[in-house]
Structure formats: structure tokens, C-alpha cells
Design a protein around this motif. Structure first.
Motif: not given
Length: 122
Positions: A19-21, A23-24, A16-17
Motif C-alpha cells: 500500500d505504501d509503495l 501510494a508513492a 502495508r508495504m
């Protein structure tokens, strides 16, 4: 009945981390920053029309052979060849190398006789 505690799965947290990175949004560098970087790069370039410094002949030979590793290999092969070559002289009966110019005064039964030293086998 026992109750199990719900611990989060570390692999899911890491995924999840990431994926968030991913997507930034990645900001573009500013024009001012790029102008300063390019000015610094231009300052470090050599002047146009410069002459390449000549390297010594021995360095050119070493580079032509393949570098210092190749030179070390050639030296090791040369020394090994000399050792094997001098060792083979004994089996051929050629002993003029070891007599050091004594010629007919050399006594084969005494062994090597050079500079006043007589070495006997036995």
C-alpha cells in the motif's frame, strides 16, 4: 498464566508495504532524458527508402511450409510412407524391386539374391 508474545502478522506487513509503495508518487522523466532516449532511437532506425534484403528461395519455401518443425514432420512422414510402402510389396507378390534385375534367373526359394549374395530363409 502464560503470556503469549505478540508477533506481527507477515501478511499484514507485506500488505502495508505494498500500500505504501502504491501510494508513492511516480516522478515523470525529465525532458532532457526523453530527448536523449529519442535521439538514440532515431540513430538506430534504418535509413528511409531502404531495400529489404532478399532471402534465398529455399528459406522462402521453408517459411512457406511452416518452418523447420514442419519440414521435420514432412521428412518423418515421407520416410514412414516409404517404409510402409516397401513393406506392403511383399504381400502383393511384387518382388521385382528386390531382384535387382535378375528377372528370370531369380529363384524365389532362395530369397534375395543380389551382388553375389544369396540369403536363404529358414
Amino acid at each position: 498464566m502464560t503470556q503469549r508474545s505478540q508477533e506481527p502478522d507477515p501478511d499484514k506487513i507485506v500488505a502495508r508495504m505494498l500500500d505504501d509503495l502504491a501510494a508513492a508518487p511516480v516522478p515523470d522523466p525529465s525532458g532532457d532524458l526523453m530527448a536523449r532516449v529519442m535521439a538514440d532511437a532515431q540513430a538506430h532506425l534504418p535509413a528511409p527508402g531502404g531495400v529489404r534484403a532478399a532471402s534465398p528461395w529455399w528459406r522462402q519455401v521453408v517459411q512457406g511450409i511452416g518452418g523447420w518443425g514442419a519440414v521435420g514432420g514432412l521428412v518423418a512422414a515421407t520416410v514412414t510412407g516409404f517404409v510402409i510402402g516397401f513393406g506392403a510389396l511383399e504381400s502383393t507378390g511384387v518382388d521385382a524391386v528386390w531382384t535387382l534385375g535378375y528377372g528370370e534367373y531369380y529363384d524365389a526359394e532362395l530369397g534375395i539374391d543380389a551382388f553375389g549374395w544369396a540369403l536363404e530363409e529358414g
